[in-house]
Design an enzyme around this catalytic site. Structure first.
Site, PDB file in Angstrom:
ATOM      1  N   GLY A 165      -0.853  -5.052  30.060  1.00 62.19           N
ATOM      2  CA  GLY A 165      -2.269  -5.355  30.149  1.00 62.19           C
ATOM      3  C   GLY A 165      -3.130  -4.830  29.008  1.00 62.19           C
ATOM      4  N   LYS A 201      -2.128 -20.144  28.459  1.00 60.13           N
ATOM      5  CA  LYS A 201      -3.002 -20.647  29.516  1.00 60.13           C
ATOM      6  C   LYS A 201      -3.215 -19.486  30.495  1.00 60.13           C
ATOM      7  CE  LYS A 201      -4.997 -23.818  32.099  1.00 60.13           C
ATOM      8  NZ  LYS A 201      -6.314 -24.296  31.624  1.00 60.13           N
ATOM      9  N   GLU A 275       9.595  -9.361  35.070  1.00 58.97           N
ATOM     10  CA  GLU A 275       8.285  -9.561  35.705  1.00 58.97           C
ATOM     11  C   GLU A 275       7.888 -11.023  35.619  1.00 58.97           C
ATOM     12  OE1 GLU A 275       6.035  -5.366  34.507  1.00 58.97           O
ATOM     13  OE2 GLU A 275       5.247  -7.262  33.788  1.00 58.97           O
ATOM     14  N   ASN A 290      11.052  -5.316  31.725  1.00 57.17           N
ATOM     15  CA  ASN A 290      11.029  -3.860  31.609  1.00 57.17           C
ATOM     16  C   ASN A 290      12.464  -3.369  31.488  1.00 57.17           C
ATOM     17  OD1 ASN A 290       8.202  -3.775  31.960  1.00 57.17           O
ATOM     18  ND2 ASN A 290       8.494  -3.984  34.152  1.00 57.17           N
ATOM     19  N   ARG A 292      13.940  -0.545  31.722  1.00 58.64           N
ATOM     20  CA  ARG A 292      14.032   0.840  32.198  1.00 58.64           C
ATOM     21  C   ARG A 292      14.129   0.829  33.723  1.00 58.64           C
ATOM     22  NH1 ARG A 292       8.488  -0.337  31.570  1.00 58.64           N
ATOM     23  NH2 ARG A 292       7.408  -0.167  33.566  1.00 58.64           N
TER      24      ARG A 292
HETATM   25  C1  MV4 Z   1      -1.579 -13.019  32.442  1.00 58.36           C
HETATM   26  C2  MV4 Z   1      -2.473 -13.276  33.508  1.00 58.36           C
HETATM   27  C3  MV4 Z   1      -2.870 -14.573  33.695  1.00 58.36           C
HETATM   28  N1  MV4 Z   1      -2.444 -15.543  32.875  1.00 58.36           N
HETATM   29  N2  MV4 Z   1      -1.198 -14.023  31.655  1.00 58.36           N
HETATM   30  C4  MV4 Z   1      -1.447  -8.262  32.968  1.00 58.36           C
HETATM   31  C5  MV4 Z   1      -0.410  -7.324  32.501  1.00 58.36           C
HETATM   32  C6  MV4 Z   1       0.390  -8.014  31.501  1.00 58.36           C
HETATM   33  N3  MV4 Z   1       1.772  -7.813  31.778  1.00 58.36           N
HETATM   34  C7  MV4 Z   1       0.016  -9.445  31.602  1.00 58.36           C
HETATM   35  N4  MV4 Z   1      -1.030  -9.538  32.579  1.00 58.36           N
HETATM   36  C8  MV4 Z   1      -1.538 -10.738  32.944  1.00 58.36           C
HETATM   37  N5  MV4 Z   1      -1.138 -11.792  32.185  1.00 58.36           N
HETATM   38  C9  MV4 Z   1      -1.622 -15.265  31.873  1.00 58.36           C
HETATM   39  N6  MV4 Z   1      -1.233 -16.242  31.060  1.00 58.36           N
HETATM   40  C10 MV4 Z   1      -2.880 -12.218  34.299  1.00 58.36           C
HETATM   41  C11 MV4 Z   1      -2.441 -10.932  34.011  1.00 58.36           C
HETATM   42  C12 MV4 Z   1      -2.938  -9.910  34.877  1.00 58.36           C
HETATM   43  C13 MV4 Z   1      -2.120  -9.230  35.775  1.00 58.36           C
HETATM   44  C14 MV4 Z   1      -0.762  -9.471  35.856  1.00 58.36           C
HETATM   45  C15 MV4 Z   1       0.026  -8.793  36.739  1.00 58.36           C
HETATM   46  C16 MV4 Z   1      -0.550  -7.850  37.580  1.00 58.36           C
HETATM   47  C17 MV4 Z   1      -1.881  -7.577  37.519  1.00 58.36           C
HETATM   48  C18 MV4 Z   1      -2.688  -8.252  36.615  1.00 58.36           C
HETATM   49  C19 MV4 Z   1      -4.039  -7.972  36.563  1.00 58.36           C
HETATM   50  C20 MV4 Z   1      -4.823  -8.645  35.682  1.00 58.36           C
HETATM   51  C21 MV4 Z   1      -4.275  -9.598  34.827  1.00 58.36           C
END
Ligand code: MV4
Length: 445
Positions: A165, A201, A275, A290, A292
């Protein structure tokens, strides 16, 4: 067979590794900073070596200090835990170069997944679904605008060196693109010394569902079913569970097969996690891998009835895995007990634990390095422990969790216990109707 494992970590995960190593008849070496002199991992290990001053860069992140501790104690393997050096490719390589087994993947596997564009390209080649977006790095603002126009807004900008994030920007319409593009690039450059960004997107209100995988040194991979980690706040997970209340047998099969393809694509060795973002139509997309053991591995342990640290050590020792996949039996939930004040924006609350009573009873597991009189140092993360409950159904696991949280007494510092008590009574949580946005609308009573 390892004779002695050095644990390059602290807190509950250091203790967790020591416990399994002892059961396997393997000696352990704890390393500690001067702030952790009185920590339980130091007391419970067979040997302990001080590796420096409190700041992580002087101790738990200091590779020369850790390698010196390996040398003087004659350890033959290093367990990195999570955080700190667990996903540091250079550290994995240095271990290999010194004939010390890094209990985790090789440097090459870590690097391939650490760079998010490289990880995505690997997944596309392997046939794992990914979120539509730019092909590789964005070269210019003009390119960003043209891809977004074609794909449709909203879109999200991410740092290729990022993850978890950090340095993300959501863009809702073209008028916001220039600012978002510039700040994302500057932030990425400052945080990761790599200002490469890419576009996807934006998936609205997704669930975060991850698949635990394991791969051995002979190319066999299996999956150990899923964890739902949608209950997060500012990218910090607070509650995890297995199975996911959103899961169906078909979706588990499809995500499990995709996760195995992902791990096999890099010949993954060790335990790891794929994930995924899952949208409301149950479309799923690879997000990150991940490389780990994770904080939340315990919920998987409880529903598949296996010690994942033991599996990880056995894989590192060159043992073969069966290659069979696992279905969750029953339901497990984990609440992270942090020294944070949920009534005050989850502000860290380090200090001395003056009174401690930990819950127990049927279906209750506590993984914690805390004890009465323990001082939580301000230098590291604020997790004091994890409370895990397991039962035949989700409803029972929640009821057991509420009961166990009610027994938990921690005085001297503020904790996340009141938050978890309220969450366990929340109707939307109890019905399983939540996504990653759930906590944005959650208010403490
Ligand atoms: C995203 C998303 C929506 N659309 N990608 C947050 C952590 C990072 N690993 C990627 N994340 C996100 N990527 C797209 N294309 C929304 C998030 C996201 C999120 C993802 C998993 C758990 C919590 C989150 C909280 C806010 C945004």
């Amino acid at each position: 067979m390892f004779k002695k494992i050095l644990i390059a970590n602290r807190g509950e995960i250091a203790l967790r590794v020591i416990r399994t190593a002892r059961e396997m008849g393997i000696k352990t070496v704890a390393v500690y900073s001067t702030a952790d002199r009185d920590s339980l991992h130091v007391k419970f290990a067979d040997e302990a070596v001080c590796i420096g001053k409190p700041q992580s860069s002087d101790s738990y992140l200091n590779i020369p200090h850790i390698m010196a501790a390996v040398e003087i104690t004659n350890a033959d393997a290093i367990h990195p835990g999570y955080g700190f050096l667990a996903e540091n490719a250079k550290f994995s390589q240095i271990c290999a170069d010194h004939g010390i087994k890094f209990i985790g993947p090789t440097a090459e596997m870590i690097s391939k997944m650490g760079d998010k564009i490289s990880a995505k390209e690997t997944m596309i080649a392997a046939g794992v679904p990914v979120i539509p977006g730019s092909e590789g790095l964005l070269q210019s603002l003009e390119e960003a605008k043209s891809i977004a126009r074609e794909m449709g807004y909203p879109v999200i900008l991410k740092a290729t060196a990022g993850g978890g994030g950090k340095g993300m920007r959501i863009v809702w319409e073209e008028s916001e693109m220039e600012r978002a593009y510039d700040t994302a690039k500057v932030e990425a450059g400052a945080a990761f010394k790599n200002d490469g960004i890419y576009m996807e997107k934006f998936v609205e209100e997704p669930r975060h569902i991850e698949i635990q995988v394991a791969g051995d040194q002979y190319g066999t991979v299996c999956h150990l079913s899923e964890r739902d980690c949608s209950i997060q706040r500012r990218h910090q997970k607070l509650v995890e569970e297995s199975p996911s209340p959103f899961m169906t047998p078909e979706l588990r099969h499809k995500m499990g097969e995709a996760a195995k393809k992902a791990a096999a694509a890099i010949n993954y060795e060790s335990v790891g996690t794929i994930e995924f973002l899952v949208d409301k139509h149950r479309n799923f997309y690879f997000m990150e891998m991940n490389t780990r053991i994770q904080v939340e591995h315990c919920v998987t342990e409880e529903v598949i009835n296996h010690d994942l640290i033991k599996e990880q050590i056995k894989i590192a020792m060159g043992e073969k895995i069966s290659g069979l996949d696992y279905e969750p039996q029953g339901h497990a939930i984990e609440c992270r007990i942090n020294a944070e004040d949920p009534y005050n924006d989850f502000r860290p609350s380090p200090g001395k634990i003056t009174v401690l009573h930990q819950p127990g009873g049927h279906g209750v597991r506590v993984d914690s390095h805390a004890y009465t009189g323990y001082v939580i140092p301000p230098y590291y993360d604020s997790m004091i422990g994890k409370l895990i409950t397991v039962a035949r159904t989700r409803e029972e696991a929640i009821d057991t969790m509420y009961r166990a949280l009610s027994e938990y007494v921690i005085e001297g510092v503020k904790t996340t216990i009141p938050f978890h008590l309220q969450l366990m009574q929340d109707e939307r949580f109890r019905s399983g109707d939540f996504n990653t946005k759930f906590l944005e609308g959650f208010k403490m009573k």
